[in-house]
Design a protein around this motif. Structure first.
Motif, PDB file in Angstrom:
ATOM      1  N   LYS A  63     -11.122   3.040   0.735  1.00 54.53           N
ATOM      2  CA  LYS A  63      -9.923   3.093   1.526  1.00 54.53           C
ATOM      3  C   LYS A  63      -9.164   4.231   1.007  1.00 54.53           C
ATOM      4  CE  LYS A  63      -9.566  -2.021   2.328  1.00 54.53           C
ATOM      5  NZ  LYS A  63     -10.372  -2.271   1.476  1.00 54.53           N
ATOM      6  N   PHE A  64      -8.540   5.187   1.786  1.00 59.45           N
ATOM      7  CA  PHE A  64      -7.862   6.391   1.688  1.00 59.45           C
ATOM      8  C   PHE A  64      -6.401   6.241   2.363  1.00 59.45           C
ATOM      9  CE2 PHE A  64     -12.411   7.254   1.703  1.00 59.45           C
ATOM     10  CZ  PHE A  64     -12.566   7.716   0.164  1.00 59.45           C
ATOM     11  N   MET A  65      -5.455   5.814   1.642  1.00 59.32           N
ATOM     12  CA  MET A  65      -4.098   5.235   2.184  1.00 59.32           C
ATOM     13  C   MET A  65      -3.027   6.677   2.066  1.00 59.32           C
ATOM     14  SD  MET A  65      -4.012   1.633   0.732  1.00 59.32           S
ATOM     15  CE  MET A  65      -3.439   1.875  -0.880  1.00 59.32           C
ATOM     16  N   ARG A  66      -2.459   6.829   3.107  1.00 58.92           N
ATOM     17  CA  ARG A  66      -1.336   7.735   3.238  1.00 58.92           C
ATOM     18  C   ARG A  66       0.056   7.001   3.372  1.00 58.92           C
ATOM     19  NH1 ARG A  66      -1.626  12.453   7.352  1.00 58.92           N
ATOM     20  NH2 ARG A  66      -2.659  13.556   5.415  1.00 58.92           N
ATOM     21  N   LEU A  67       0.830   6.930   2.351  1.00 64.82           N
ATOM     22  CA  LEU A  67       1.817   6.046   1.927  1.00 64.82           C
ATOM     23  C   LEU A  67       3.176   6.989   2.047  1.00 64.82           C
ATOM     24  CD1 LEU A  67       0.726   3.974  -1.159  1.00 64.82           C
ATOM     25  CD2 LEU A  67       0.369   3.515   1.279  1.00 64.82           C
ATOM     26  N   ALA A  68       4.169   6.328   2.652  1.00 64.48           N
ATOM     27  CA  ALA A  68       5.442   6.791   2.713  1.00 64.48           C
ATOM     28  C   ALA A  68       5.925   6.990   1.091  1.00 64.48           C
ATOM     29  CB  ALA A  68       6.554   6.034   3.448  1.00 64.48           C
ATOM     30  N   SER A  69       6.805   7.927   0.628  1.00 67.69           N
ATOM     31  CA  SER A  69       7.032   8.450  -0.665  1.00 67.69           C
ATOM     32  C   SER A  69       7.665   7.307  -1.349  1.00 67.69           C
ATOM     33  CB  SER A  69       7.965   9.623  -0.547  1.00 67.69           C
ATOM     34  OG  SER A  69       9.193   9.369  -0.080  1.00 67.69           O
ATOM     35  N   GLY A  70       8.141   6.259  -0.619  1.00 72.66           N
ATOM     36  CA  GLY A  70       9.089   5.044  -1.301  1.00 72.66           C
ATOM     37  C   GLY A  70       8.289   3.723  -1.420  1.00 72.66           C
ATOM     38  N   ALA A  71       6.936   4.001  -0.778  1.00 73.02           N
ATOM     39  CA  ALA A  71       6.124   2.855  -1.034  1.00 73.02           C
ATOM     40  C   ALA A  71       5.376   2.410  -2.182  1.00 73.02           C
ATOM     41  CB  ALA A  71       5.196   2.987   0.255  1.00 73.02           C
ATOM     42  N   ALA A 101      -0.142 -13.117   1.184  1.00 73.40           N
ATOM     43  CA  ALA A 101      -0.200 -12.099   2.087  1.00 73.40           C
ATOM     44  C   ALA A 101       1.144 -11.989   3.015  1.00 73.40           C
ATOM     45  CB  ALA A 101      -1.417 -12.288   2.973  1.00 73.40           C
ATOM     46  N   ALA A 102       1.799 -12.883   3.597  1.00 70.76           N
ATOM     47  CA  ALA A 102       2.989 -13.038   4.143  1.00 70.76           C
ATOM     48  C   ALA A 102       3.946 -12.154   3.179  1.00 70.76           C
ATOM     49  CB  ALA A 102       3.230 -14.337   4.909  1.00 70.76           C
ATOM     50  N   GLU A 103       4.092 -12.829   2.153  1.00 70.83           N
ATOM     51  CA  GLU A 103       5.235 -12.373   1.197  1.00 70.83           C
ATOM     52  C   GLU A 103       5.153 -10.799   0.962  1.00 70.83           C
ATOM     53  OE1 GLU A 103       5.358 -14.604  -2.382  1.00 70.83           O
ATOM     54  OE2 GLU A 103       5.664 -16.573  -1.132  1.00 70.83           O
ATOM     55  N   GLU A 104       3.759 -10.306   0.682  1.00 66.58           N
ATOM     56  CA  GLU A 104       3.471  -8.947   0.176  1.00 66.58           C
ATOM     57  C   GLU A 104       3.915  -8.092   1.685  1.00 66.58           C
ATOM     58  OE1 GLU A 104       3.281  -8.122  -2.620  1.00 66.58           O
ATOM     59  OE2 GLU A 104       2.081  -9.429  -3.675  1.00 66.58           O
ATOM     60  N   ALA A 105       3.413  -8.627   2.851  1.00 65.31           N
ATOM     61  CA  ALA A 105       3.581  -7.702   3.965  1.00 65.31           C
ATOM     62  C   ALA A 105       5.199  -7.716   4.233  1.00 65.31           C
ATOM     63  CB  ALA A 105       2.840  -8.701   5.181  1.00 65.31           C
ATOM     64  N   ASP A 106       6.034  -8.678   4.058  1.00 67.92           N
ATOM     65  CA  ASP A 106       7.215  -8.580   4.180  1.00 67.92           C
ATOM     66  C   ASP A 106       7.860  -7.430   3.032  1.00 67.92           C
ATOM     67  OD1 ASP A 106       7.257 -10.527   5.968  1.00 67.92           O
ATOM     68  OD2 ASP A 106       7.999 -12.133   4.660  1.00 67.92           O
ATOM     69  N   ALA A 107       7.419  -7.550   1.898  1.00 72.46           N
ATOM     70  CA  ALA A 107       7.736  -6.451   1.079  1.00 72.46           C
ATOM     71  C   ALA A 107       7.462  -4.952   1.328  1.00 72.46           C
ATOM     72  CB  ALA A 107       7.214  -6.735  -0.402  1.00 72.46           C
ATOM     73  N   LEU A 108       6.371  -4.879   1.896  1.00 73.74           N
ATOM     74  CA  LEU A 108       5.928  -3.629   2.314  1.00 73.74           C
ATOM     75  C   LEU A 108       6.373  -3.188   3.446  1.00 73.74           C
ATOM     76  CD1 LEU A 108       3.825  -1.063   1.615  1.00 73.74           C
ATOM     77  CD2 LEU A 108       2.088  -2.301   2.838  1.00 73.74           C
ATOM     78  N   SER A 109       6.718  -4.153   4.445  1.00 75.96           N
ATOM     79  CA  SER A 109       7.214  -3.578   5.977  1.00 75.96           C
ATOM     80  C   SER A 109       8.495  -2.745   5.694  1.00 75.96           C
ATOM     81  CB  SER A 109       7.554  -4.721   6.499  1.00 75.96           C
ATOM     82  OG  SER A 109       8.460  -5.615   6.291  1.00 75.96           O
ATOM     83  N   ALA A 110       9.428  -3.234   4.501  1.00 76.52           N
ATOM     84  CA  ALA A 110      10.729  -2.182   4.318  1.00 76.52           C
ATOM     85  C   ALA A 110      10.118  -1.080   3.820  1.00 76.52           C
ATOM     86  CB  ALA A 110      11.308  -3.018   3.306  1.00 76.52           C
ATOM     87  N   LEU A 111       9.222  -0.578   3.499  1.00 70.42           N
ATOM     88  CA  LEU A 111       8.907   0.613   2.830  1.00 70.42           C
ATOM     89  C   LEU A 111       8.214   1.703   3.619  1.00 70.42           C
ATOM     90  CD1 LEU A 111       7.652  -0.511  -0.768  1.00 70.42           C
ATOM     91  CD2 LEU A 111       9.791   0.063  -0.187  1.00 70.42           C
ATOM     92  N   GLY A 112       7.537   1.449   4.776  1.00 75.04           N
ATOM     93  CA  GLY A 112       7.028   2.271   5.817  1.00 75.04           C
ATOM     94  C   GLY A 112       5.824   1.833   5.928  1.00 75.04           C
ATOM     95  N   SER A 113       5.248   2.507   6.908  1.00 77.69           N
ATOM     96  CA  SER A 113       3.820   2.309   7.492  1.00 77.69           C
ATOM     97  C   SER A 113       2.659   2.823   6.394  1.00 77.69           C
ATOM     98  CB  SER A 113       3.540   2.816   8.650  1.00 77.69           C
ATOM     99  OG  SER A 113       3.635   4.266   8.795  1.00 77.69           O
ATOM    100  N   ILE A 114       1.413   2.331   6.549  1.00 84.23           N
ATOM    101  CA  ILE A 114       0.368   2.886   5.773  1.00 84.23           C
ATOM    102  C   ILE A 114      -0.668   3.246   6.920  1.00 84.23           C
ATOM    103  CG2 ILE A 114      -1.682   2.178   4.440  1.00 84.23           C
ATOM    104  CD1 ILE A 114       0.060  -0.045   3.089  1.00 84.23           C
ATOM    105  N   GLU A 115      -1.092   4.389   6.697  1.00 85.70           N
ATOM    106  CA  GLU A 115      -2.202   5.053   7.424  1.00 85.70           C
ATOM    107  C   GLU A 115      -3.346   5.067   6.720  1.00 85.70           C
ATOM    108  OE1 GLU A 115      -3.299   8.948  10.163  1.00 85.70           O
ATOM    109  OE2 GLU A 115      -1.461   8.853   8.811  1.00 85.70           O
ATOM    110  N   LEU A 116      -4.560   4.490   7.236  1.00 86.61           N
ATOM    111  CA  LEU A 116      -5.939   4.530   6.495  1.00 86.61           C
ATOM    112  C   LEU A 116      -6.578   5.680   7.038  1.00 86.61           C
ATOM    113  CD1 LEU A 116      -6.814   0.794   6.197  1.00 86.61           C
ATOM    114  CD2 LEU A 116      -6.038   2.296   4.508  1.00 86.61           C
ATOM    115  N   VAL A 148      -8.422   3.644   9.383  1.00 89.10           N
ATOM    116  CA  VAL A 148     -10.203   3.214   9.356  1.00 89.10           C
ATOM    117  C   VAL A 148     -10.257   3.031   7.692  1.00 89.10           C
ATOM    118  CG1 VAL A 148     -11.116   4.179  11.406  1.00 89.10           C
ATOM    119  CG2 VAL A 148     -11.172   5.423   9.279  1.00 89.10           C
ATOM    120  N   PHE A 149     -11.073   2.064   7.351  1.00 93.58           N
ATOM    121  CA  PHE A 149     -11.954   2.061   6.041  1.00 93.58           C
ATOM    122  C   PHE A 149     -13.251   1.925   6.063  1.00 93.58           C
ATOM    123  CE2 PHE A 149     -11.456  -2.116   7.645  1.00 93.58           C
ATOM    124  CZ  PHE A 149     -12.393  -3.154   6.848  1.00 93.58           C
TER     125      PHE A 149
END
Length: 306
Positions: A63-71, A101-116, A148-149
């Motif tokens: 997986k090659f993930m593009r993350l927002a700088s705060g993620a 998974a639900a708890e982690e998703a909530d934590a990540l949603s506040a940090l921006g999107s992930i593009e694979l 994609v991955f």
């Protein structure tokens, strides 16, 4: 997993990573994030599992993930799934907990999107065996992961170990081509409890510490670890981590009714040799390549003798 305390140069040397093709000088991730508002992280996992002398199953994922700088990259890896590995420190054991998974998703949603990211055609080669990887669309997680991955097409296609592995990308409009080489270790061999081989079925006694043995690696690398999983069909599990010295003690505290309920209990026992290291390439700010090679069997946790 990003728990290693070994500096990046030592990890690169120990893993034997060589990055070729279109490469670029290494830059600090914070500097890149500051300039672009995002970072690109790669996670490549090679898993190979077998019963001693029998069936081999291989799985490769990338997986090659593009993350927002705060993620947080660790949270991102947990949410994207399939590669997160939580280990106790060497010489310690932890209970295996379900992934929230639900708890982690909530934590990540506040940090921006992930593009694979699409990196073009991706393949991995070990010795004379070459395995093209399949491109798969990622199912949305809370509508903030897209792209994609890559995975192996067939888990029954074997890759040898130990061997020198080469991961190659043809590149895309997003990332330039790259080639990464690394040395994979051998899988654990001659796993045994006392004089009983894993293939014969081993027996742990309630409340009694037990020393599990295996053949230490003939070509160890800095940071190599062995971890042992005991897992019941109910999902109850314990993981212990050891330095790759050839033996590790399963403590009495995890071999009892408090952990496993009514005894005797039959559990799956897997012994993994883990090698991990970092890499960078053009457009990839931080990458991790991990080999997880295991041998599996059955064990019984028996009540203590009267």
């Amino acid at each position: 997993m990003r728990s290693s305390n070994v500096p990046l140069p030592a990890l690169l040397a120990s893993l034997g990573v060589v990055v070729g093709g279109c490469s670029a000088p290494v830059a600090e991730a914070d500097d890149i994030a500051s300039a672009t508002g995002s970072t690109t992280e790669a996670i490549v996992l090679v898993e190979r599992s077998a019963a001693e002398g029998e069936f081999v199953q291989t799985n490769v994922s990338a997986k090659f993930m593009r993350l927002a700088s705060g993620a947080d990259p660790e949270v991102a890896e947990r949410v994207v799934g399939g590669s997160w590995l939580e280990l106790p420190a060497a010489g310690e054991c932890v209970a295996l907990a379900p992934f929230a998974a639900a708890e982690e998703a909530d934590a990540l949603s506040a940090l921006g999107s992930i593009e694979l990211l699409d990196v073009g055609d991706l393949s991995i080669q070990a010795g004379t065996t070459r395995m093209p990887l399949a491109t798969r669309a990622f199912p949305d997680v809370g509508a903030f992961v897209s792209g994609v991955f890559y995975t192996s097409r067939d888990a029954q296609s074997d890759l040898p170990a130990p061997a020198r592995y080469v991961l190659e990308s043809t590149g895309s409009g997003t990332l330039n081509p790259f080639s990464i080489e690394a040395e994979a270790p051998s899988a654990p061999e001659r796993v045994r409890l006392f004089d009983t081989a894993l293939a014969e079925g081993v027996v742990f006694e309630e409340g009694t510490a037990a020393t599990l043995r295996w053949n230490a690696s003939e070509a160890p690398a800095v940071g190599d670890l062995v971890y042992v999983d005991l897992t019941a069909s109910s999902g109850t599990g314990v993981r212990c981590t050891f330095n790759d010295s050839g033996e590790g003690m399963i403590p009495a505290s995890v071999l009892g009714k408090k952990t496993w309920g009514a005894l005797p209990a039959t559990v799956a026992l897997s012994v993994h040799r883990l090698r991990q290291g970092g890499f960078t390439a053009a457009g990839i700010d931080a990458g991790e390549l991990r080999f997880d090679l295991s041998v599996v069997g059955r064990a019984t946790i028996a009540p203590s003798s009267p």
